[in-house]
Design a protein around this motif. Sequence first.
Motif, PDB file in Angstrom:
ATOM      1  N   ASP A 135       0.826  -1.203   0.000  1.00 42.26           N
ATOM      2  CA  ASP A 135       0.000   0.000   0.000  1.00 42.26           C
ATOM      3  C   ASP A 135       0.866   1.261   0.000  1.00 42.26           C
ATOM      4  OD1 ASP A 135      -2.628   1.265   0.166  1.00 42.26           O
ATOM      5  OD2 ASP A 135      -2.076   1.792   2.216  1.00 42.26           O
ATOM      6  N   GLN A 136       1.921   1.258   0.794  1.00 43.06           N
ATOM      7  CA  GLN A 136       2.826   2.407   0.853  1.00 43.06           C
ATOM      8  C   GLN A 136       3.532   2.633  -0.487  1.00 43.06           C
ATOM      9  OE1 GLN A 136       5.512   1.839   4.167  1.00 43.06           O
ATOM     10  NE2 GLN A 136       3.828   1.522   5.594  1.00 43.06           N
ATOM     11  N   LEU A 137       3.958   1.554  -1.124  1.00 43.42           N
ATOM     12  CA  LEU A 137       4.620   1.685  -2.424  1.00 43.42           C
ATOM     13  C   LEU A 137       3.672   2.251  -3.476  1.00 43.42           C
ATOM     14  CD1 LEU A 137       6.686  -1.621  -2.391  1.00 43.42           C
ATOM     15  CD2 LEU A 137       7.642   0.693  -2.555  1.00 43.42           C
ATOM     16  N   ARG A 138       2.419   1.813  -3.436  1.00 47.52           N
ATOM     17  CA  ARG A 138       1.423   2.348  -4.372  1.00 47.52           C
ATOM     18  C   ARG A 138       1.244   3.845  -4.167  1.00 47.52           C
ATOM     19  NH1 ARG A 138      -1.605  -1.672  -6.907  1.00 47.52           N
ATOM     20  NH2 ARG A 138      -1.028  -3.721  -6.157  1.00 47.52           N
ATOM     21  N   ASP A 139       1.133   4.259  -2.894  1.00 48.93           N
ATOM     22  CA  ASP A 139       1.010   5.690  -2.606  1.00 48.93           C
ATOM     23  C   ASP A 139       2.235   6.453  -3.088  1.00 48.93           C
ATOM     24  OD1 ASP A 139      -1.478   5.430  -1.418  1.00 48.93           O
ATOM     25  OD2 ASP A 139      -0.736   5.573   0.641  1.00 48.93           O
ATOM     26  N   LEU A 140       3.404   5.904  -2.807  1.00 44.75           N
ATOM     27  CA  LEU A 140       4.657   6.565  -3.172  1.00 44.75           C
ATOM     28  C   LEU A 140       4.806   6.696  -4.681  1.00 44.75           C
ATOM     29  CD1 LEU A 140       7.247   7.761  -1.976  1.00 44.75           C
ATOM     30  CD2 LEU A 140       8.240   5.483  -2.047  1.00 44.75           C
ATOM     31  N   LEU A 141       4.514   5.632  -5.404  1.00 48.14           N
ATOM     32  CA  LEU A 141       4.667   5.654  -6.862  1.00 48.14           C
ATOM     33  C   LEU A 141       3.614   6.516  -7.559  1.00 48.14           C
ATOM     34  CD1 LEU A 141       5.675   1.945  -7.430  1.00 48.14           C
ATOM     35  CD2 LEU A 141       7.076   3.953  -7.960  1.00 48.14           C
ATOM     36  N   ASP A 160      27.077   9.422   5.069  1.00 53.69           N
ATOM     37  CA  ASP A 160      25.732   9.055   5.500  1.00 53.69           C
ATOM     38  C   ASP A 160      24.716   9.120   4.375  1.00 53.69           C
ATOM     39  OD1 ASP A 160      26.498   8.560   8.078  1.00 53.69           O
ATOM     40  OD2 ASP A 160      25.957  10.549   8.828  1.00 53.69           O
ATOM     41  N   SER A 161      25.150   9.433   3.163  1.00 55.05           N
ATOM     42  CA  SER A 161      24.194   9.578   2.059  1.00 55.05           C
ATOM     43  C   SER A 161      24.398   8.483   1.013  1.00 55.05           C
ATOM     44  CB  SER A 161      24.323  10.960   1.412  1.00 55.05           C
ATOM     45  OG  SER A 161      25.605  11.122   0.847  1.00 55.05           O
ATOM     46  N   LEU A 162      23.376   8.310   0.229  1.00 56.41           N
ATOM     47  CA  LEU A 162      23.372   7.305  -0.834  1.00 56.41           C
ATOM     48  C   LEU A 162      23.354   8.037  -2.167  1.00 56.41           C
ATOM     49  CD1 LEU A 162      23.028   4.276  -1.588  1.00 56.41           C
ATOM     50  CD2 LEU A 162      20.576   4.664  -1.496  1.00 56.41           C
ATOM     51  N   GLU A 163      24.253   7.676  -3.054  1.00 55.41           N
ATOM     52  CA  GLU A 163      24.324   8.314  -4.352  1.00 55.41           C
ATOM     53  C   GLU A 163      23.537   7.480  -5.357  1.00 55.41           C
ATOM     54  OE1 GLU A 163      28.327   9.214  -5.539  1.00 55.41           O
ATOM     55  OE2 GLU A 163      28.841   9.911  -3.526  1.00 55.41           O
ATOM     56  N   VAL A 164      22.288   7.906  -5.599  1.00 54.42           N
ATOM     57  CA  VAL A 164      21.439   7.193  -6.548  1.00 54.42           C
ATOM     58  C   VAL A 164      20.557   8.227  -7.244  1.00 54.42           C
ATOM     59  CG1 VAL A 164      19.662   6.668  -4.825  1.00 54.42           C
ATOM     60  CG2 VAL A 164      19.870   5.235  -6.829  1.00 54.42           C
ATOM     61  N   GLY A 165      20.437   8.097  -8.550  1.00 52.30           N
ATOM     62  CA  GLY A 165      19.621   9.022  -9.316  1.00 52.30           C
ATOM     63  C   GLY A 165      18.138   8.759  -9.118  1.00 52.30           C
ATOM     64  N   LEU A 166      17.337   9.771  -9.421  1.00 52.07           N
ATOM     65  CA  LEU A 166      15.888   9.626  -9.268  1.00 52.07           C
ATOM     66  C   LEU A 166      15.329   8.544 -10.180  1.00 52.07           C
ATOM     67  CD1 LEU A 166      14.681  13.315  -8.838  1.00 52.07           C
ATOM     68  CD2 LEU A 166      14.831  11.522  -7.111  1.00 52.07           C
ATOM     69  N   GLU A 167      15.874   8.421 -11.380  1.00 53.11           N
ATOM     70  CA  GLU A 167      15.400   7.383 -12.299  1.00 53.11           C
ATOM     71  C   GLU A 167      15.683   5.995 -11.728  1.00 53.11           C
ATOM     72  OE1 GLU A 167      16.528   5.785 -16.718  1.00 53.11           O
ATOM     73  OE2 GLU A 167      16.423   7.949 -16.443  1.00 53.11           O
ATOM     74  N   THR A 168      16.859   5.815 -11.174  1.00 53.95           N
ATOM     75  CA  THR A 168      17.218   4.539 -10.559  1.00 53.95           C
ATOM     76  C   THR A 168      16.328   4.260  -9.359  1.00 53.95           C
ATOM     77  OG1 THR A 168      19.507   4.804 -11.282  1.00 53.95           O
ATOM     78  CG2 THR A 168      19.101   3.231  -9.496  1.00 53.95           C
ATOM     79  N   LEU A 169      16.066   5.281  -8.554  1.00 56.44           N
ATOM     80  CA  LEU A 169      15.190   5.112  -7.399  1.00 56.44           C
ATOM     81  C   LEU A 169      13.786   4.711  -7.837  1.00 56.44           C
ATOM     82  CD1 LEU A 169      14.621   5.239  -4.384  1.00 56.44           C
ATOM     83  CD2 LEU A 169      14.230   7.706  -4.648  1.00 56.44           C
ATOM     84  N   GLN A 170      13.259   5.370  -8.861  1.00 60.28           N
ATOM     85  CA  GLN A 170      11.922   5.021  -9.338  1.00 60.28           C
ATOM     86  C   GLN A 170      11.884   3.590  -9.865  1.00 60.28           C
ATOM     87  OE1 GLN A 170      10.262   7.472 -12.446  1.00 60.28           O
ATOM     88  NE2 GLN A 170       8.255   6.569 -12.206  1.00 60.28           N
ATOM     89  N   GLU A 171      12.907   3.180 -10.601  1.00 61.14           N
ATOM     90  CA  GLU A 171      12.954   1.810 -11.107  1.00 61.14           C
ATOM     91  C   GLU A 171      13.057   0.806  -9.953  1.00 61.14           C
ATOM     92  OE1 GLU A 171      16.142   1.808 -13.956  1.00 61.14           O
ATOM     93  OE2 GLU A 171      14.981   2.983 -15.393  1.00 61.14           O
ATOM     94  N   ALA A 172      13.817   1.156  -8.925  1.00 61.72           N
ATOM     95  CA  ALA A 172      13.935   0.280  -7.751  1.00 61.72           C
ATOM     96  C   ALA A 172      12.594   0.162  -7.031  1.00 61.72           C
ATOM     97  CB  ALA A 172      15.014   0.811  -6.807  1.00 61.72           C
ATOM     98  N   LEU A 173      11.883   1.280  -6.909  1.00 59.08           N
ATOM     99  CA  LEU A 173      10.561   1.250  -6.288  1.00 59.08           C
ATOM    100  C   LEU A 173       9.608   0.358  -7.077  1.00 59.08           C
ATOM    101  CD1 LEU A 173      10.236   5.024  -5.354  1.00 59.08           C
ATOM    102  CD2 LEU A 173      10.252   3.118  -3.727  1.00 59.08           C
TER     103      LEU A 173
END
Length: 145
Positions: free
Chosen positions: A44-50, A83-96
């Motif tokens: 449910d959370q992933l659906r809301d997020l996406l 303390d940070s993660l280097e990941v692009g928004l496109e990669t994050l969206q694909e991971a989600l």
Amino acid sequence: MLRLEKATLGKFGPQDMMGLITSRGWESILPDALDDNHLLLVSDQLRDLLSGSGWSGDHDPARAALPLTLLLLTKAGAKRSGDSLEVGLETLQEALCLLSTAVDREIVNRMLQRQDATPIGTGLIQGLQILVQHAKEQTDSEYHA
């Protein structure tokens, strides 16, 4: 028709996720290791997020979904800097999207009382590793161009 009262599921936030990791290791947050309630809440959370729905004021629809995704990306080899993660928004969206698909697949498998030949968590990590590697190659090729 299948129905579920979401109010009866409770909540699943970052603290709950960290409690699972502390007690049982990071593998405890993979879809096939989550209990039914947590699995449904993450879906449910992933659906809301996406979809971007549910964002209002102090209400954060991501709750555990976003930190869970970021942690799995680090386990798949995403680059960390302090303390940070280097990941692009496109990669994050694909991971989600990958995580959402894996979570929903696990829900259906449980409902149909089926098992995949390869555990869903293993397949998810392999998919995320491919995604991270592809993103790294894209970044490297843009840097050298």
